[in-house]
Each structure stands twice: as structure tokens, then as C-alpha cells.
Write an enzyme that holds these catalytic residues in place. Sequence first.
Site, PDB file in Angstrom:
ATOM      1  N   GLN A 125      11.938 -18.175  -3.783  1.00 52.84           N
ATOM      2  CA  GLN A 125      13.123 -17.302  -3.774  1.00 52.84           C
ATOM      3  C   GLN A 125      13.082 -16.247  -2.674  1.00 52.84           C
ATOM      4  OE1 GLN A 125      13.941 -16.364  -8.346  1.00 52.84           O
ATOM      5  NE2 GLN A 125      11.804 -16.736  -7.897  1.00 52.84           N
ATOM      6  N   GLY A 181      12.025 -11.061 -11.150  1.00 55.55           N
ATOM      7  CA  GLY A 181      12.651  -9.862 -11.723  1.00 55.55           C
ATOM      8  C   GLY A 181      11.792  -9.365 -12.866  1.00 55.55           C
ATOM      9  N   HIS A 182      10.858  -8.451 -12.538  1.00 59.90           N
ATOM     10  CA  HIS A 182       9.967  -7.935 -13.570  1.00 59.90           C
ATOM     11  C   HIS A 182      10.646  -6.934 -14.481  1.00 59.90           C
ATOM     12  CE1 HIS A 182       5.698  -9.173 -12.566  1.00 59.90           C
ATOM     13  NE2 HIS A 182       5.840  -9.263 -13.855  1.00 59.90           N
ATOM     14  N   GLY A 215      11.779  -1.620  -1.083  1.00 56.96           N
ATOM     15  CA  GLY A 215      12.401  -1.484  -2.394  1.00 56.96           C
ATOM     16  C   GLY A 215      12.120  -0.120  -3.021  1.00 56.96           C
ATOM     17  N   GLY A 216      12.119  -0.105  -4.350  1.00 56.99           N
ATOM     18  CA  GLY A 216      11.971   1.162  -5.070  1.00 56.99           C
ATOM     19  C   GLY A 216      10.689   1.909  -4.723  1.00 56.99           C
ATOM     20  N   GLY A 217       9.569   1.167  -4.628  1.00 57.46           N
ATOM     21  CA  GLY A 217       8.286   1.802  -4.310  1.00 57.46           C
ATOM     22  C   GLY A 217       8.318   2.436  -2.930  1.00 57.46           C
ATOM     23  N   THR A 218       8.939   1.741  -2.006  1.00 55.93           N
ATOM     24  CA  THR A 218       9.014   2.241  -0.625  1.00 55.93           C
ATOM     25  C   THR A 218       9.851   3.519  -0.548  1.00 55.93           C
ATOM     26  OG1 THR A 218       8.829  -0.022   0.146  1.00 55.93           O
ATOM     27  CG2 THR A 218       9.651   1.595   1.736  1.00 55.93           C
ATOM     28  N   ASP A 235       0.819  -1.227   0.000  1.00 56.92           N
ATOM     29  CA  ASP A 235       0.000   0.000   0.000  1.00 56.92           C
ATOM     30  C   ASP A 235       0.847   1.269   0.000  1.00 56.92           C
ATOM     31  OD1 ASP A 235      -2.694  -0.991   0.052  1.00 56.92           O
ATOM     32  OD2 ASP A 235      -2.180  -1.825   2.011  1.00 56.92           O
ATOM     33  N   ASP A 276      15.370  -8.106  -5.892  1.00 53.77           N
ATOM     34  CA  ASP A 276      15.645  -7.689  -7.273  1.00 53.77           C
ATOM     35  C   ASP A 276      16.958  -6.905  -7.417  1.00 53.77           C
ATOM     36  OD1 ASP A 276      13.252  -8.826  -7.941  1.00 53.77           O
ATOM     37  OD2 ASP A 276      12.130  -6.946  -7.891  1.00 53.77           O
TER      38      ASP A 276
HETATM   39  O1  F6P Z   1       9.757  -6.950  -5.595  1.00 55.42           O
HETATM   40  C1  F6P Z   1      10.183  -8.226  -5.335  1.00 55.42           C
HETATM   41  C2  F6P Z   1       9.429  -9.244  -6.137  1.00 55.42           C
HETATM   42  O2  F6P Z   1       9.718 -10.505  -5.610  1.00 55.42           O
HETATM   43  C3  F6P Z   1       9.676  -9.224  -7.640  1.00 55.42           C
HETATM   44  O3  F6P Z   1      10.840  -9.899  -8.038  1.00 55.42           O
HETATM   45  C4  F6P Z   1       8.438  -9.881  -8.150  1.00 55.42           C
HETATM   46  O4  F6P Z   1       8.208  -9.478  -9.483  1.00 55.42           O
HETATM   47  C5  F6P Z   1       7.372  -9.382  -7.233  1.00 55.42           C
HETATM   48  O5  F6P Z   1       8.035  -9.042  -6.030  1.00 55.42           O
HETATM   49  C6  F6P Z   1       6.282 -10.368  -6.919  1.00 55.42           C
HETATM   50  O6  F6P Z   1       5.349  -9.725  -6.124  1.00 55.42           O
HETATM   51  P1  F6P Z   1       4.184 -10.427  -5.271  1.00 55.42           P
HETATM   52  O7  F6P Z   1       4.830 -11.169  -4.138  1.00 55.42           O
HETATM   53  O8  F6P Z   1       3.365  -9.290  -4.793  1.00 55.42           O
HETATM   54  O9  F6P Z   1       3.496 -11.358  -6.198  1.00 55.42           O
END
Ligand code: F6P
Length: 381
Positions: free
Chosen positions: A305, A183-184, A114-117, A79, A140
Amino acid sequence: MGKKKAKCIGILTSGGDCPGLNVAIRGVAKAAMQQHGMKVIGILDGFRGLVENRTMRLDQAAVSGILTRGGTILGTSRDKPHKMPMGGELRDMTAVAVENAQRLQLDCLVCLGGGGTQKNAYHLYKEAGLNVLTLPKTIDNDVFGTDITFGFDTAMTIAAEAIDRLHTTATSHHRIIVCEIMGHNSGWLPLGAGIAGGADVILIPEIPYDLNVVAEHLLERQHSGKRFSLIAVAEGAISKDEAKALEASLEKGKKKKKKKDSESVKADEVGGVHLVQEPMASRLARSLQHLTGIEARVTSLGHVQRGGIPSANDRLLCTQFGTTAARLLAEGQFNVMVAKRGMECLPVPLKEIAGRRKDVPLDHAWVLSALDVGSCLGAKL
Ligand code: F6P
């Protein structure tokens, strides 16, 4: 931004979880309490917990025995304070978040994410004057401004081990095995794990692949007597054609966004580009089996992972991040992210970090090493 030393801090974890979060919480809290006499409050479930005023006291007992525990004792969510789903609509809860931080008498909010935070924390500082300090967390490894993020080492180790295991079965059955790794947007994890696991093909989002180049590589291997191949592919890897379509869609999306500036445009939401409709590894395996005539199988590592105990490297990194954070808070240094540069941890202004991403540069040493040992990266570089 004053230099008032922090006496009371809040800690929250936000975004996807990863091994090492509890080590970082422990590092901040122990050092803050024991070395600097601070009071430490845990905020539950990320920024949502701040908005909903859900907290727990992080005393010595609460942060004891969590060094090896995966996940986060605080819980997490994705969020955003300024776009929070509340009662079926997206609402700006920034003011409520800040009001609650004030009610808790927080001198600074420590955000692990991460980046969003990084972006969300910067928003709270810039738009509402809340003192924040962040630590870079994500498997990531794509947070801008730091050499490495925590969680990455553990995830890379898990993925490399998976590739090792897939190797033996691929060899026995003379198959192609496509291993999908998280890794999106950035390919650090599949690239690192792919090199460590000796993958024959490594496909990452930064290098759109040409299916024919990959198929040729697999056939060459077969002709040279290698009757199996291991492909490490990022979940966000795309073909050259998809990259072109995506670019065009993003352009269209940007224009649309200008008209109706309510929601952020995501690469996989625009223009019907099918990045999330079917796991990319399945499509890839099907196409490669068709092009090469070699039987293919798929393994998607998914959240395996992100689970389990943190590696020793991550424990060390998180402890260094956490204790550095506590030291900075005691000095009254706020609105920074603690970055790892070489052996040091140091503060970097959040405004230099927020909204930026660290992708794999095409001339990165890992890219060159992968090519030098004969891995195919999906395109002629
Ligand atoms: O941001 C970390 C990450 O694990 C990404 O590598 C992956 O694309 C995404 O989160 C998966 O998110 P969720 O757990 O919300 O499905």
C-alpha cells in the site's frame, strides 16, 4: 518568529514513506529555486540525517525525473531528535540537530511527515528556536488540521483494487476473505477503500467491533443467497472487549508513566494487550470461520500500500503543497504546516497541529454512506 525571507532551506522526509514524497520534494525545490532563488539542501534519512550531518544538494538535476518515482530520494527514518537511539541508549540530540542546521545556514527546515513529524518539527521550533515548516504526509490521512494528507489517495486506490481482486476469488470459492489494510489508530484508509471496493464488512479502530454482530451479518448474507463476503479490516481494529482492556491498560500505563517518565506509552505496548502479537486479520478470520461455519481466508496488504507510483490526485496535491510551501518560505512564514482546506492550501500554526490526531468521526459522511449501502461496521451504530 521573524518575517525574514528564506534564502536557504533544508528538506527532510520522516516517518513511514509513501507515494508522493518525491513529488512534494520536487514541488518545494523547483518553486524555491526557480521562483524564489533559494538554495535547497536535502537532509538524508529524516531527523537522524540532520543529527549526523548527512546531506545532499537538491539542485535542478537532483529533482528532475522524480515525479513518478515512489518512496523518497532522501531516505527516511522514524527517529525523533529528542529521543534518538545512539550507541544503545536514547539520547536528546536536539542541540546537535540545531547546530547542524545552523552550520548549513538553513533559514528554515522543511519537514515532510505524518503526526510524529509534526510533533518533532514543533519540538525543534519550540524548544530550540529552529524555524520549521511542515507538509502533511501519510497514507493514514490522520494528520490533524488538514482535509487530506498526501499518499492517502494512492494507498486507497491500491487497497480498493486489491479488494476488487479478492472479490472475484471469494465469489468463486464461496468464502469469507478478510483483507487487512494499514491504519493502526485511524480508519480512513480501510473505510475509504472498503467503500470504494464494496466491502461487506468494514472494521476500523474508531468503532470497536462486536464479533457476533459481524457473524450475524455474514450469515444473513448467506441466507439471502450471497455465498461470499469481503471484510476490510484496519490493522488496528479492536473488538469491544479489547477496547475495554486497552482502556484499562492505558490507565495503568499512565500511572506507571507518571512514576517513570522516560518513554512514551504505546497502546500496543502496555498491559500485555495483544494487538501486535498476531495479525488481527488472522484472529478475526479464525473466529468468524468458527462462528459462521463459512471457510475464511486472509490477505494482508502490508507495505504494498505504500509502494510504487503516486496517483494523479497525489501528484497534484503534492505539487500544490510543495509550491505553496515555497511561497510561504519566500514570505518568511515559518512554524506552520501547509494544510489542504477545500481547494486551497494554507498555513496553519504548528502549535495547533502537534500532538493531535484526526480520527474518523462516527457521524462522518463516509460512515453514513457505508451504512446506507448495507456495509456492516461491526457494531450497532
Ligand atoms: O504511518 C504509516 C503506516 O503505514 C501505518 O499505516 C502503519 O501502521 C505503519 O506506517 C507501518 O510502519 P512500518 O513501515 O514502520 O512498519
